[in-house]
Write a protein that holds these residues in place. Structure first.
Motif, short mmCIF file in Angstrom:
data_model
loop_
_atom_site.label_atom_id
_atom_site.label_comp_id
_atom_site.label_asym_id
_atom_site.label_seq_id
_atom_site.Cartn_x
_atom_site.Cartn_y
_atom_site.Cartn_z
N SER A 10 0.79 -1.23 0.00
CA SER A 10 0.00 0.00 0.00
C SER A 10 0.82 1.28 0.00
O SER A 10 0.26 2.36 -0.11
CB SER A 10 -0.96 0.02 1.20
N ILE A 11 2.14 1.18 0.15
CA ILE A 11 2.97 2.39 0.13
C ILE A 11 4.24 2.16 -0.67
O ILE A 11 4.65 1.03 -0.92
CB ILE A 11 3.34 2.88 1.55
N ARG A 12 4.86 3.27 -1.00
CA ARG A 12 6.19 3.28 -1.61
C ARG A 12 6.97 4.43 -1.00
O ARG A 12 6.38 5.36 -0.44
CB ARG A 12 6.12 3.37 -3.12
N MET A 13 8.27 4.37 -1.13
CA MET A 13 9.12 5.45 -0.63
C MET A 13 10.02 5.91 -1.76
O MET A 13 10.53 5.10 -2.52
CB MET A 13 9.97 4.96 0.56
N ARG A 14 10.18 7.23 -1.83
CA ARG A 14 11.07 7.83 -2.82
C ARG A 14 11.90 8.89 -2.13
O ARG A 14 11.50 9.45 -1.11
CB ARG A 14 10.29 8.42 -3.98
N LEU A 15 13.06 9.18 -2.69
CA LEU A 15 13.91 10.22 -2.13
C LEU A 15 13.24 11.59 -2.23
O LEU A 15 12.55 11.88 -3.22
CB LEU A 15 15.26 10.25 -2.84
N VAL A 16 13.40 12.41 -1.20
CA VAL A 16 12.80 13.75 -1.21
C VAL A 16 13.46 14.62 -2.27
O VAL A 16 14.61 14.40 -2.66
CB VAL A 16 12.89 14.46 0.16
N GLU A 17 12.70 15.61 -2.69
CA GLU A 17 13.17 16.65 -3.59
C GLU A 17 12.88 18.00 -2.92
O GLU A 17 12.04 18.06 -2.02
CB GLU A 17 12.46 16.56 -4.94
N THR A 18 13.54 19.04 -3.35
CA THR A 18 13.26 20.35 -2.76
C THR A 18 11.80 20.75 -2.97
O THR A 18 11.24 21.51 -2.18
CB THR A 18 14.21 21.44 -3.30
N SER A 19 11.16 20.21 -4.00
CA SER A 19 9.75 20.50 -4.23
C SER A 19 8.84 19.91 -3.14
O SER A 19 7.66 20.26 -3.07
CB SER A 19 9.31 19.99 -5.61
N ASP A 20 9.38 19.06 -2.28
CA ASP A 20 8.62 18.49 -1.16
C ASP A 20 8.70 19.37 0.09
O ASP A 20 8.12 19.03 1.12
CB ASP A 20 9.16 17.10 -0.81
N ALA A 21 9.39 20.49 0.02
CA ALA A 21 9.63 21.32 1.20
C ALA A 21 8.35 21.73 1.91
O ALA A 21 8.25 21.64 3.13
CB ALA A 21 10.46 22.55 0.84
N GLU A 57 24.56 15.62 0.96
CA GLU A 57 24.93 14.46 1.77
C GLU A 57 24.38 13.18 1.17
O GLU A 57 25.02 12.13 1.23
CB GLU A 57 24.45 14.65 3.21
N GLU A 58 23.19 13.25 0.59
CA GLU A 58 22.62 12.09 -0.10
C GLU A 58 23.53 11.67 -1.25
O GLU A 58 23.78 10.48 -1.45
CB GLU A 58 21.23 12.44 -0.64
N ALA A 59 24.03 12.65 -2.00
CA ALA A 59 24.86 12.37 -3.17
C ALA A 59 26.12 11.57 -2.82
O ALA A 59 26.62 10.81 -3.64
CB ALA A 59 25.24 13.67 -3.87
N VAL A 60 26.61 11.73 -1.60
CA VAL A 60 27.81 11.00 -1.19
C VAL A 60 27.47 9.84 -0.23
O VAL A 60 28.36 9.27 0.39
CB VAL A 60 28.88 11.94 -0.57
N GLY A 61 26.19 9.53 -0.11
CA GLY A 61 25.77 8.37 0.67
C GLY A 61 25.82 8.55 2.18
O GLY A 61 25.92 7.56 2.91
N LYS A 62 25.73 9.78 2.67
CA LYS A 62 25.79 10.02 4.12
C LYS A 62 24.43 9.90 4.80
O LYS A 62 24.35 9.55 5.97
CB LYS A 62 26.37 11.40 4.41
N GLN A 63 23.36 10.26 4.08
CA GLN A 63 22.02 10.11 4.62
C GLN A 63 21.02 10.07 3.48
O GLN A 63 21.32 10.49 2.36
CB GLN A 63 21.67 11.20 5.63
N PHE A 64 19.83 9.56 3.80
CA PHE A 64 18.79 9.39 2.80
C PHE A 64 17.45 9.77 3.44
O PHE A 64 17.09 9.25 4.49
CB PHE A 64 18.74 7.93 2.32
N TYR A 65 16.74 10.68 2.79
CA TYR A 65 15.48 11.20 3.32
C TYR A 65 14.40 10.84 2.30
O TYR A 65 14.51 11.16 1.12
CB TYR A 65 15.61 12.72 3.47
N PHE A 66 13.38 10.15 2.78
CA PHE A 66 12.36 9.62 1.90
C PHE A 66 11.00 10.25 2.17
O PHE A 66 10.64 10.53 3.31
CB PHE A 66 12.21 8.11 2.10
N ILE A 67 10.24 10.40 1.10
CA ILE A 67 8.82 10.71 1.17
C ILE A 67 8.11 9.36 1.11
O ILE A 67 8.42 8.52 0.26
CB ILE A 67 8.38 11.61 -0.01
N ILE A 68 7.16 9.18 2.00
CA ILE A 68 6.33 7.98 2.00
C ILE A 68 5.04 8.36 1.27
O ILE A 68 4.40 9.35 1.60
CB ILE A 68 6.03 7.52 3.44
N GLU A 69 4.70 7.55 0.26
CA GLU A 69 3.50 7.80 -0.53
C GLU A 69 2.62 6.56 -0.53
O GLU A 69 3.13 5.44 -0.49
CB GLU A 69 3.85 8.10 -1.99
#
Length: 176
Positions: A10-21, A57-69
């Motif tokens: 019922s859900i998926r996760m994707r990496l956040v974008e600045t448009s999610d601010a 930080e995401e680009a170098v693999g230090k952290q990952f922030y996801f939107i749950i949809e």
């Protein structure tokens, strides 16, 4: 399989974008959801700047922030994976709003562990839960997390890949 292919029933996760601010800021400022979160400024520009900094930080693999949809694309939450140390990762900033599915908490936790244990190749997770947040503490303990210490504010937990794997079949049967 793409390491960012994070989807269950019922859900998926994707990496956040600045448009999610704006969505993230609404979640974090919602008094029904932010009791156990660190305070945040209501300034949308500061949120965008924080996300721009995070993306580095995401680009170098230090952290990952996801939107749950939800499966229909409606955003219903966030979760962040960070503090990668050796074979362990932490996760938090876990917020689910009123648009969540009935099983969104279980599914998003399983997806966090899938990403951390498979994509990041960790075999353990470490995290903290604020002491007053009893429902989240119980949730993690049912998943197999062990409370390893505490201070005035937090309970500190670890959970192993094997503990999650032993719960996975039972939890996934709930999703059927």
């Amino acid at each position: 399989m793409n390491k960012f292919d994070l989807q269950l029933k019922s859900i998926r996760m994707r990496l956040v974008e600045t448009s999610d601010a704006e969505f993230i800021l609404q979640l974090r400022l919602n008094e029904n959801l932010n009791t156990y979160l660190s305070p945040v400024s209501p300034n949308i520009q500061q949120q965008i700047e924080w996300l721009e900094s995070y993306k580095k930080e995401e680009a170098v693999g230090k952290q990952f922030y996801f939107i749950i949809e939800r499966a229909d694309g409606i955003r219903c939450g966030t979760v962040r994976i960070y503090d990668l140390k050796g074979n362990s990762f932490s996760w938090g900033s876990w917020i689910l709003n009123e648009n969540k599915t009935r099983l969104a908490a279980i599914e998003s936790a399983l997806l966090v562990y899938k990403f951390g244990f498979n994509a990041l190749e960790c075999n353990q997770s470490h995290f903290e839960v604020m002491k007053g947040n009893q429902s989240v503490s119980r949730f993690h303990e049912r998943m197999g997390a062990e409370r390893v210490s505490e201070d005035e504010t937090f309970y500190y937990y670890t959970i192993s890949k094997s503990a999650v794997e032993s719960q996975r079949a039972k939890l996934e049967s709930m999703l059927s």
